[in-house]
Scaffold this active site. Structure first.
Site, PDB file in Angstrom:
ATOM      1  N   LYS A  50      41.483 -26.746  11.498  1.00 44.45           N
ATOM      2  CA  LYS A  50      41.116 -26.669  12.121  1.00 44.45           C
ATOM      3  C   LYS A  50      41.681 -26.692  13.829  1.00 44.45           C
ATOM      4  O   LYS A  50      42.831 -26.464  13.340  1.00 44.45           O
ATOM      5  CB  LYS A  50      40.904 -28.595  12.380  1.00 44.45           C
ATOM      6  CG  LYS A  50      41.044 -29.560  13.490  1.00 44.45           C
ATOM      7  CD  LYS A  50      39.466 -29.757  13.464  1.00 44.45           C
ATOM      8  CE  LYS A  50      38.526 -30.969  14.118  1.00 44.45           C
ATOM      9  NZ  LYS A  50      38.004 -30.527  14.625  1.00 44.45           N
ATOM     10  N   LEU A  78      37.182 -31.716  18.900  1.00 43.75           N
ATOM     11  CA  LEU A  78      37.939 -31.305  18.549  1.00 43.75           C
ATOM     12  C   LEU A  78      39.086 -32.603  18.959  1.00 43.75           C
ATOM     13  O   LEU A  78      41.024 -31.979  18.645  1.00 43.75           O
ATOM     14  CB  LEU A  78      38.223 -29.971  19.947  1.00 43.75           C
ATOM     15  CG  LEU A  78      38.176 -29.046  20.319  1.00 43.75           C
ATOM     16  CD1 LEU A  78      38.277 -28.174  22.143  1.00 43.75           C
ATOM     17  CD2 LEU A  78      37.938 -27.984  19.374  1.00 43.75           C
ATOM     18  N   ASN A 132      39.211 -19.543  19.706  1.00 41.73           N
ATOM     19  CA  ASN A 132      37.877 -20.222  19.679  1.00 41.73           C
ATOM     20  C   ASN A 132      37.237 -20.050  21.179  1.00 41.73           C
ATOM     21  O   ASN A 132      38.154 -21.153  22.215  1.00 41.73           O
ATOM     22  CB  ASN A 132      37.929 -21.825  19.129  1.00 41.73           C
ATOM     23  CG  ASN A 132      36.299 -22.718  19.433  1.00 41.73           C
ATOM     24  OD1 ASN A 132      35.527 -22.268  20.187  1.00 41.73           O
ATOM     25  ND2 ASN A 132      36.671 -24.268  18.965  1.00 41.73           N
ATOM     26  N   CYS A 135      34.901 -22.589  24.282  1.00 40.35           N
ATOM     27  CA  CYS A 135      35.066 -23.774  25.079  1.00 40.35           C
ATOM     28  C   CYS A 135      35.177 -23.961  26.738  1.00 40.35           C
ATOM     29  O   CYS A 135      34.964 -22.877  26.401  1.00 40.35           O
ATOM     30  CB  CYS A 135      36.773 -23.376  24.833  1.00 40.35           C
ATOM     31  SG  CYS A 135      37.686 -24.278  23.142  1.00 40.35           S
ATOM     32  N   GLY A 221      24.730 -24.464   9.736  1.00 39.66           N
ATOM     33  CA  GLY A 221      24.339 -24.569   7.863  1.00 39.66           C
ATOM     34  C   GLY A 221      23.169 -23.694   8.139  1.00 39.66           C
ATOM     35  O   GLY A 221      23.152 -22.603   8.342  1.00 39.66           O
ATOM     36  N   GLY A 247      27.966 -18.990   8.972  1.00 36.90           N
ATOM     37  CA  GLY A 247      26.591 -19.500   9.466  1.00 36.90           C
ATOM     38  C   GLY A 247      26.169 -19.388   8.230  1.00 36.90           C
ATOM     39  O   GLY A 247      25.708 -18.299   8.158  1.00 36.90           O
ATOM     40  N   GLY A 248      26.226 -20.497   8.248  1.00 38.98           N
ATOM     41  CA  GLY A 248      24.997 -20.565   7.215  1.00 38.98           C
ATOM     42  C   GLY A 248      25.209 -20.420   5.872  1.00 38.98           C
ATOM     43  O   GLY A 248      24.451 -20.377   4.822  1.00 38.98           O
ATOM     44  N   GLY A 269      31.573 -22.553   6.176  1.00 38.85           N
ATOM     45  CA  GLY A 269      31.590 -23.703   6.753  1.00 38.85           C
ATOM     46  C   GLY A 269      30.826 -24.794   6.411  1.00 38.85           C
ATOM     47  O   GLY A 269      31.166 -25.688   5.509  1.00 38.85           O
TER      48      GLY A 269
END
Lengths: 324, 279
Positions: A50, A78, A132, A135, A221, A247-248, A269
């Site tokens: 995370k 976050l 990441n 942001c 998804g 991605g999905g 994910g």
């Protein structure tokens, strides 16, 4: 037995070798401990934890998630324990595991990213950083990942202050992802993770207002898979560092698509939410695929669907046809 | 305790009243382990529509037969699909999840207050506690008589007291009106129901009604829309004095005293149940 082993940071002095190319994506697997009651997380290629920020964050108000066709929007904000608690409470657990844990880092300024990177440098249990960069840069108002110069400068600053393998996770919310990808790779990223979520909106028709408390959220998804695949495919020929496709991805076939599009590894994910054993199923599926196709290594199919590869295959088939 | 992803088989899936349904799933590993207020996360359909699983707490389990029963009503896309699942079909589910109620160490009087299908975990709790010598009164509220769980599903030893909004069965009015008659008798209180019911209970609790006693535990089983149900997506949190807590992992059982701020933040939709699943 064919190998699933991959090195996702070959340009880093130590590299980052994973026993298989399946990584659980940041924000969908907590700190890794949460899924331990379901299966042995040491079977994974790696775990992206995370996102961590400098200070602990309580996150956004509710509602934070909403289901949409083929996916979901999230705006968690976050929520996390902060870097100090991460180092004190989580990293010692990870150090005992037989799976690399990647710390996903989020910041509001370049200085904040650098500070977190310094605090994580050399901490046992943390195998790599994933920046990441989706942001907002508080100083500029724009997301770091939307501007090649900002993204490059951030990557460089972090790579100078942290010796771990550095993955930069790109945002798809740009007109063209390629300049950002190139800038980040040239600035010292050892791998690129493509992609973060796409910004979306859901409206509650009865209430006549957005469903999410923050109005918009990140779409993930199966609905986003073809977009992620396109981006991986577009960037792969342009950079020398490995790409991690996200991605999905929920099945072995999905993972194979990304590998063929040029990804060295994949992240799982949202599938962790609707098929909690998806990563293990994909690992087994990739192993079976290698056996079926007679591959020595899963890496043999990386980029197989890229134009130059497709051309090369066609050429060799032509030559073969001519000689027989 | 381990969490299992199990392919359950539908044994039966039938309406039990006009609007309430019970699905019985053969799911031996989860049935063996699960406790009252724990829940399963269920793939209602066959593929990825709907994408996310839906949380349901158990009404009862038959550990010998390896089955568990889920009480539900059709409230959205997921339950609409679930309604059409037929005996013999396979359903993927994850469980058991969440924490169970805590109960007094010695047999005593348990007061349970259920609204709508929020009655489910309370029936399971009653079934679990009665053989251990506890006495149970279950106050059940519903809109009309037809929305009440038929008494045949409730252990005969339970004092089952009904209230309806329209007066078609039992007390005419909100079930929360009945709490004052039993509160003093009880050693512990268990609650599960829609937000308006919780609002009313919280108001009485804050006002120290019913002969209020600070040492008497009042536990509430909550449900929220959920993503992962494993504590990682942070999409089901509620506000407590300890900060955000995850319904799926830190709950679904919370002390009423912790939920004041969360309950106050909820709109009073009669259609929203703390037990019912998301759209």
């Amino acid at each position: 037995m064919p190998t699933l082993e991959v090195n996702i940071a070959p340009s880093h002095p130590t590299g980052l070798i994973l026993k298989n190319p399946v990584i659980t994506a940041s924000g969908t697997f907590g700190y890794g401990t949460e899924y331990a009651p379901i299966y042995d997380v040491n079977r994974l290629g790696a775990i992206a934890a995370k996102a961590v920020t400098l200070q602990p964050r309580t996150g956004n108000p509710m509602p934070r998630i909403v289901e949409v066709p083929g996916g979901m929007l999230n705006a968690i904000g976050l929520q996390n324990v902060g870097v100090e608690a991460l180092v004190r409470e989580k990293a010692p657990l990870w150090a005992k595991w037989d799976v690399p844990v990647i710390a996903n880092v989020a910041g509001a300024s370049l200085e904040e990213y650098v500070t977190i990177a310094e605090l994580l440098d050399g901490v046992p249990g943390i195998a790599a950083l994933e920046l990441n960069i989706s942001c907002p840069n508080v100083a500029h108002g724009l997301d770091f990942g939307t501007d090649p110069d900002m993204a490059g400068a951030l990557t460089q600053a972090v790579s100078e202050r942290n010796s771990l393998p550095l993955i930069v996770k790109l945002t798809p919310n740009v007109t063209d992802i390629r300049p950002v990808a190139i800038a980040v790779a040239e600035a010292g990223a050892h791998a690129l993770a493509i992609m973060n979520t796409l910004t979306g909106l859901a409206i509650d028709v009865e209430q006549k207002c957005p469903v999410l408390a923050t109005t918009t959220g990140g779409l993930s998804g199966p609905a986003v898979r073809s977009i992620a695949l396109r981006l991986v495919y577009a960037v792969a020929p342009l950079v020398d560092v490995p790409i991690i496709g996200i991605g999905g991805i929920g099945t072995t076939e999905d993972a194979l698509m990304f590998l063929m599009a040029g990804a060295t590894a994949v992240q799982i994910g949202t599938a962790n939410f609707y098929n909690h054993r998806a990563p293990l199923e994909i690992i087994a599926g990739l192993q079976a695929y290698c056996g079926k196709e007679g591959l020595e290594s899963i890496q043999d199919i990386v980029g197989a669907a890229l134009p130059h590869q497709v051309e090369a295959i066609a050429r060799s088939q032509r030559e073969q046809a001519l000689t027989t | 305790m381990s969490v299992v992803q199990e392919i359950a088989k539908v044994v039966s899936n039938e309406p039990v009243t006009d609007g309430l349904l019970v699905i019985r799933l053969h799911s031996p590993e989860i049935a063996r382990q699960c406790q009252p207020a724990q829940f399963v996360h269920v793939r209602c359909g066959d593929g990825i529509d709907p994408l996310l699983l839906r949380p349901f707490s158990m009404l009862t389990v038959d550990r010998a037969a390896g089955t568990l029963d889920i009480l539900y009503q059709v409230v959205g896309h997921g339950t609409e699909i679930l309604k059409n699942r037929r005996p013999g079909e396979k359903i993927l589910q994850l469980g058991p999840l969440g924490k169970t109620f805590s109960t007094p160490p010695n047999p005593g009087n348990l007061l349970m207050v259920g609204g709508g299908i929020g009655i489910a975990p309370l029936v399971f709790l009653a079934e679990t506690m009665i053989p251990r010598g506890y006495t149970v009164t279950l106050l059940a509220g519903a809109r009309t008589a037809a929305r009440h769980l038929p008494a045949v599903f409730v252990p005969p030893e339970v004092e089952y007291v009904l209230a309806t909004d329209d007066g078609s069965a039992g007390y005419h009015g909100p079930v929360t009106d009945l709490i004052a008659d039993y509160y003093l008798w009880s050693d512990a209180v268990y609650i599960c129901g829609p937000w308006p019911m919780l609002t009313s209970i919280d108001a009485a609790y804050q006002a120290r009604s019913w002969g209020w006693h600070s040492k008497k535990p009042i536990q509430v089983s909550l449900e929220n829309q959920m993503g992962c149900a494993m504590g990682v997506c942070l999409g089901c949190v509620v506000t407590t004095p300890r900060g955000y807590q995850r319904v799926c992992r830190d709950g679904p059982v919370f002390a009423l005293s912790e939920l004041h701020q969360e309950i106050a933040s909820r709109p009073g939709h009669a259609s929203q149940s703390s037990h019912s699943v998301g759209p």
